[in-house]
Motif scaffolding. Structure first.
Motif, short mmCIF file in Angstrom:
data_model
loop_
_atom_site.label_atom_id
_atom_site.label_comp_id
_atom_site.label_asym_id
_atom_site.label_seq_id
_atom_site.Cartn_x
_atom_site.Cartn_y
_atom_site.Cartn_z
N CYS A 1 0.83 -1.22 0.00
CA CYS A 1 0.00 0.00 0.00
C CYS A 1 0.86 1.27 0.00
O CYS A 1 1.96 1.30 0.57
CB CYS A 1 -0.91 0.02 1.23
SG CYS A 1 -2.26 -1.15 1.12
N LEU A 2 0.35 2.32 -0.62
CA LEU A 2 1.01 3.63 -0.69
C LEU A 2 1.47 4.10 0.69
O LEU A 2 2.56 4.64 0.85
CB LEU A 2 0.00 4.62 -1.30
CG LEU A 2 0.43 5.98 -1.79
CD1 LEU A 2 1.62 5.90 -2.72
CD2 LEU A 2 -0.75 6.66 -2.49
N GLU A 3 0.63 3.88 1.69
CA GLU A 3 0.92 4.31 3.06
C GLU A 3 2.15 3.63 3.66
O GLU A 3 2.76 4.13 4.60
CB GLU A 3 -0.33 4.01 3.89
CG GLU A 3 -0.23 4.20 5.35
CD GLU A 3 -1.60 4.13 6.03
OE1 GLU A 3 -2.53 4.86 5.62
OE2 GLU A 3 -1.74 3.34 6.97
N LEU A 4 2.55 2.48 3.10
CA LEU A 4 3.75 1.80 3.61
C LEU A 4 5.02 2.53 3.21
O LEU A 4 6.11 2.21 3.67
CB LEU A 4 3.79 0.36 3.08
CG LEU A 4 2.66 -0.56 3.57
CD1 LEU A 4 2.69 -1.88 2.82
CD2 LEU A 4 2.77 -0.79 5.07
N TYR A 5 4.91 3.54 2.32
CA TYR A 5 6.07 4.29 1.84
C TYR A 5 5.93 5.79 2.14
O TYR A 5 6.90 6.42 2.55
CB TYR A 5 6.24 4.08 0.32
CG TYR A 5 6.26 2.62 -0.03
CD1 TYR A 5 7.42 1.86 0.14
CD2 TYR A 5 5.10 1.97 -0.47
CE1 TYR A 5 7.43 0.50 -0.14
CE2 TYR A 5 5.11 0.60 -0.76
CZ TYR A 5 6.27 -0.12 -0.59
OH TYR A 5 6.27 -1.46 -0.85
N ALA A 6 4.73 6.34 1.92
CA ALA A 6 4.55 7.80 2.00
C ALA A 6 3.77 8.21 3.24
O ALA A 6 2.71 8.83 3.15
CB ALA A 6 3.84 8.30 0.73
N SER A 7 4.28 7.86 4.41
CA SER A 7 3.62 8.26 5.66
C SER A 7 4.62 8.11 6.80
O SER A 7 5.70 7.54 6.62
CB SER A 7 2.41 7.36 5.95
OG SER A 7 2.85 6.07 6.34
N GLY A 8 4.24 8.60 7.98
CA GLY A 8 5.08 8.42 9.15
C GLY A 8 5.30 6.95 9.46
O GLY A 8 6.41 6.51 9.79
N ARG A 9 4.22 6.17 9.33
CA ARG A 9 4.33 4.73 9.57
C ARG A 9 5.28 4.10 8.57
O ARG A 9 6.08 3.22 8.92
CB ARG A 9 2.94 4.09 9.46
CG ARG A 9 2.90 2.61 9.77
CD ARG A 9 1.48 2.07 9.68
NE ARG A 9 0.63 2.59 10.72
CZ ARG A 9 -0.61 3.04 10.55
NH1 ARG A 9 -1.15 3.05 9.34
NH2 ARG A 9 -1.32 3.48 11.56
N GLY A 10 5.21 4.57 7.33
CA GLY A 10 6.08 4.04 6.27
C GLY A 10 7.55 4.35 6.55
O GLY A 10 8.41 3.49 6.38
N LEU A 11 7.83 5.58 7.00
CA LEU A 11 9.21 5.94 7.33
C LEU A 11 9.71 5.08 8.48
O LEU A 11 10.83 4.57 8.45
CB LEU A 11 9.29 7.43 7.71
CG LEU A 11 9.10 8.45 6.57
CD1 LEU A 11 8.99 9.85 7.14
CD2 LEU A 11 10.27 8.37 5.58
N ALA A 12 8.86 4.91 9.51
CA ALA A 12 9.27 4.15 10.70
C ALA A 12 9.49 2.67 10.36
O ALA A 12 10.38 2.02 10.91
CB ALA A 12 8.22 4.29 11.80
N ARG A 13 8.67 2.16 9.44
CA ARG A 13 8.79 0.75 9.05
C ARG A 13 10.15 0.50 8.39
O ARG A 13 10.81 -0.51 8.63
CB ARG A 13 7.66 0.41 8.06
CG ARG A 13 7.65 -1.02 7.56
CD ARG A 13 6.56 -1.21 6.51
NE ARG A 13 6.82 -0.46 5.29
CZ ARG A 13 7.63 -0.84 4.31
NH1 ARG A 13 8.29 -1.98 4.42
NH2 ARG A 13 7.81 -0.10 3.24
N GLN A 14 10.58 1.45 7.56
CA GLN A 14 11.81 1.25 6.79
C GLN A 14 13.06 1.74 7.52
O GLN A 14 14.17 1.44 7.11
CB GLN A 14 11.70 2.01 5.46
CG GLN A 14 10.55 1.54 4.58
CD GLN A 14 10.38 2.50 3.42
OE1 GLN A 14 10.97 2.31 2.36
NE2 GLN A 14 9.58 3.54 3.61
N TRP A 15 12.85 2.53 8.58
CA TRP A 15 13.98 3.10 9.31
C TRP A 15 13.64 3.07 10.81
O TRP A 15 13.31 4.08 11.41
CB TRP A 15 14.22 4.54 8.85
CG TRP A 15 15.40 5.21 9.50
CD1 TRP A 15 15.36 6.04 10.59
CD2 TRP A 15 16.77 5.10 9.14
NE1 TRP A 15 16.62 6.44 10.93
CE2 TRP A 15 17.51 5.88 10.05
CE3 TRP A 15 17.45 4.42 8.15
CZ2 TRP A 15 18.90 6.00 9.99
CZ3 TRP A 15 18.83 4.54 8.09
CH2 TRP A 15 19.53 5.32 9.00
#
Ligand SMILES: [Zn+2]
Length: 320
Positions: free
Chosen positions: A182-196
């Motif tokens: 989902c777009l949100e997995l990359y372009a959101s606060g949750r997405g940033l935290a998931r990847q970093w």
């Protein structure tokens, strides 16, 4: 004697209330912030406490006309809230009924992104612009709200603006919604935290942008992926409803120019790809809402008013 509407922005950590004069919906006469007590009883009690403190802060004799709330979760046409996980509300809650009974004034309840879209439209009107806007909230999640031709779009089934759950990467990780990529997995606060992943002091988005600025290649990749998909979200909104403005808000946008400058550079660069890309005017139509502008609370207050008439005579002066 003046008359006011009260708007409440009910979040998982705090409730922000404002009182706005019925004739000046873009201006807060009084503001109160208090920590949210989660759970159904806690949310109602916190909301009522904020209303009480706002009334105390206003001149004696001020008339309270209505109370509106914006809240994260699904809200039906009767003002019943469901599935507000951040607020520990899992059973349907008749929030509108609870506010109206306790305060003896009309109450309305809207999803917080929709309320913020109404607030953004009011902000644009105060700048002399048309009320035709897609608000893109880049917070923990990613979602949009729409005020089109002056009217908030509620949607038929409670899904309006849920673009964070567009599945954009075919083999991407599983999202909380059950889909993948989902777009949100990359372009959101949750997405940033998931990847970093980061558990240090200060906000996570600041940490990943700092690390990218310091040359950490993984952080650079996470940041650039975030910016790429944020630009894609703006393109999706543009090609779906072609709003006069796309207004950015939400927790991640507190990074300010660190997001806006590279994002706008990318939008401008995209425009050079083709005549069609240039015609999208992505850079020209996109704006960041000032971070201190209480869009959701002001919007929640304004949404208690009946919508303006749509007759040509009723169209506000900014149409001319
Ligand atoms: Zn999803």
């Amino acid at each position: 004697m003046s008359a006011v509407r009260i708007g409440l922005d009910i979040g998982g950590t705090k409730v922000h209330g404002i009182a706005a004069d019925v004739d000046r919906p873009d201006e807060a006469l009084a503001q109160v912030r208090t920590p949210t007590v989660v759970g159904p009883a806690g949310v109602v009690a916190t909301a009522l406490e904020v209303v009480e403190r706002l009334i105390d802060a206003l001149p004696r004799g001020t008339e309270l006309v209505a109370v509106g709330a914006g809240i994260p979760g699904a809200v039906d046409d009767d003002g019943v809230l469901s599935n507000a996980v951040n607020l520990a509300i899992t059973e349907p809650l008749d929030l509108r009924g609870a506010l109206a009974r306790a305060l003896a004034v009309p109450a309305t309840v809207n999803n917080d992104v929709n309320a913020a879209a109404r607030g953004a439209a009011t902000w644009l009107r105060s700048r002399g612009e048309a009320e035709d806007v897609a608000l893109l909230s880049v917070g923990t999640g990613l979602a949009a709200g729409f005020v089109l031709d002056g009217r908030m779009r509620r949607g038929a089934y409670g899904l309006v603006g849920e673009i964070g759950h567009l599945a954009v990467v075919a083999d991407g990780p599983r999202c909380s919604c059950g889909q993948h990529g989902c777009l949100e997995l990359y372009a959101s606060g949750r997405g940033l935290a998931r990847q970093w992943p980061y558990d240090g002091p200060g906000p996570q988005p600041v940490a990943v942008f700092d690390a990218a600025d310091a040359g950490d290649q993984q952080a650079v990749a996470v940041r650039d992926t975030f910016l790429h998909w944020l630009a894609e979200a703006i393109r999706i909104l543009t090609l779906s409803v072609d709003p006069a403005r796309i207004v950015l808000t939400g927790g991640v946008m507190r990074l300010g120019s660190r997001v806006v400058d590279p994002l706008f550079a990318q939008l401008g660069c995209d425009a050079s790809a083709s005549a069609f890309a240039a015609s999208m005017r992505l850079r020209e139509r996109t704006l960041a809402l000032p971070t201190d502008y209480p869009a959701a609370a002001l919007g929640a207050a304004e949404l208690t008013a009946p919508p303006a008439p749509r007759t040509p005579e009723g169209d506000p002066a900014w149409r001319s």
